[in-house]
Design a protein around this motif. Structure first.
Motif, PDB file in Angstrom:
ATOM      1  N   GLY A   1       0.786  -1.225   0.000  1.00 48.47           N
ATOM      2  CA  GLY A   1       0.000   0.000   0.000  1.00 48.47           C
ATOM      3  C   GLY A   1       0.815   1.270   0.000  1.00 48.47           C
ATOM      4  N   ALA A   2       1.970   1.265   0.674  1.00 44.29           N
ATOM      5  CA  ALA A   2       2.773   2.480   0.795  1.00 44.29           C
ATOM      6  C   ALA A   2       3.310   2.969  -0.544  1.00 44.29           C
ATOM      7  CB  ALA A   2       3.931   2.247   1.759  1.00 44.29           C
ATOM      8  N   VAL A   3       3.561   2.050  -1.472  1.00 43.60           N
ATOM      9  CA  VAL A   3       4.144   2.451  -2.760  1.00 43.60           C
ATOM     10  C   VAL A   3       3.126   2.438  -3.899  1.00 43.60           C
ATOM     11  CG1 VAL A   3       6.444   1.674  -2.107  1.00 43.60           C
ATOM     12  CG2 VAL A   3       4.892   0.092  -3.250  1.00 43.60           C
ATOM     13  N   ARG A   4       1.876   2.148  -3.613  1.00 44.18           N
ATOM     14  CA  ARG A   4       0.864   2.098  -4.667  1.00 44.18           C
ATOM     15  C   ARG A   4       0.684   3.421  -5.411  1.00 44.18           C
ATOM     16  NH1 ARG A   4      -4.136  -1.842  -2.709  1.00 44.18           N
ATOM     17  NH2 ARG A   4      -2.906  -3.793  -2.749  1.00 44.18           N
ATOM     18  N   PRO A   5       0.672   4.559  -4.721  1.00 40.54           N
ATOM     19  CA  PRO A   5       0.543   5.818  -5.469  1.00 40.54           C
ATOM     20  C   PRO A   5       1.669   6.024  -6.474  1.00 40.54           C
ATOM     21  CG  PRO A   5       0.086   6.176  -3.150  1.00 40.54           C
ATOM     22  CD  PRO A   5       0.625   4.788  -3.264  1.00 40.54           C
ATOM     23  N   LEU A   6       2.892   5.637  -6.102  1.00 38.21           N
ATOM     24  CA  LEU A   6       4.021   5.765  -7.021  1.00 38.21           C
ATOM     25  C   LEU A   6       3.901   4.768  -8.174  1.00 38.21           C
ATOM     26  CD1 LEU A   6       6.938   6.150  -4.434  1.00 38.21           C
ATOM     27  CD2 LEU A   6       5.824   7.941  -5.770  1.00 38.21           C
ATOM     28  N   ALA A   7       3.511   3.542  -7.860  1.00 40.61           N
ATOM     29  CA  ALA A   7       3.347   2.533  -8.910  1.00 40.61           C
ATOM     30  C   ALA A   7       2.237   2.922  -9.871  1.00 40.61           C
ATOM     31  CB  ALA A   7       3.058   1.176  -8.277  1.00 40.61           C
TER      32      ALA A   7
END
Length: 230
Positions: A103-109
């Motif tokens: 979840g922490a990197v989903r916006p970047l992905a």
């Protein structure tokens, strides 16, 4: 029993990286054409770079600057770019299950969910390879696309009138070169042909930017006709 992505033997990491880099480099270099096209549309180098940094979907960027170059209303141009970019949301639905990104990197992905990263990820046999392919493609393409956007915009500004050099045709030419290999079925070719007819036919009639929106109706029309025949 159907195997999960984790249960399938993946390809060697070197092969995944090689293919991902090939796609990232090949497409990333076309950011130069976007930079040139943006400059020809009266967009500054800074504005072009901001578009590449925060929009990062080539078709939408080309559609936006193309509509602006034709004298279209900024809101109409933005609407056309938005509708072209909505396909990435559907890619995201599929990739969210395949990649299962924390979840922490989903916006970047999510920012890297585009045609090329989706194609490379879906071509892999297991989740680990899919994540690797997605990451390498996204990183290499993002870096090169933004770098070549800057170079193209600065180069075009240094040359002056891009139309005098014929560089105003670079954007559409690259766009068609990227699109052509994707038209593999008769239905896809029919959609593209009807979109061209609608877009070009309505160009002298409608305000700049609107023909692109009307051309988007080609897909539902062709699918409706195909459904009636079947």
């Amino acid at each position: 029993m159907k195997q999960t992505p984790e249960g399938v033997a993946g390809r060697p990491r070197s092969a995944v990286v090689r293919d991902a880099l090939g796609v990232g480099v090949a497409v990333g270099l076309s950011g130069f054409a976007f930079g040139v096209t943006a400059a020809g549309a009266g967009i500054t180098a800074l504005q072009a770079c901001v578009l590449s940094l925060f929009v990062f979907t080539g078709a939408s960027q080309f559609a936006l600057v193309g509509a602006l170059a034709a004298g279209g209303n900024p809101f109409t141009a933005a609407a056309g770019a938005f509708f072209l970019g909505t396909r990435n949301a559907f890619y995201g639905l599929r990739l969210s299950q395949l990649l299962n990104v924390p979840g922490a990197v989903r916006p970047l992905a999510a920012h890297w969910v585009i045609d090329e990263t989706t194609a490379v990820a879906l071509a892999q046999l297991d989740r680990r390879s899919a994540r690797l392919g997605f990451t390498v493609t996204g990183l290499s393409l993002y870096v090169l696309w933004n770098l070549t956007t800057l170079l193209g915009a600065l180069g075009a500004e240094a040359l002056g009138d891009t139309a005098a050099w014929g560089l105003d045709a670079a954007g559409p030419a690259v766009f068609l070169a990227l699109l052509a290999p994707m038209l593999k079925t008769a239905t896809e070719r029919a959609v593209a042909a009807l979109a061209v007819v609608l877009g070009l036919g309505l160009l002298p009639v409608l305000p700049a930017g609107l023909p692109v929106l009307v051309a988007a109706l080609a897909a539902p029309v062709i699918l409706w006709l195909k459904g009636r025949r079947s």
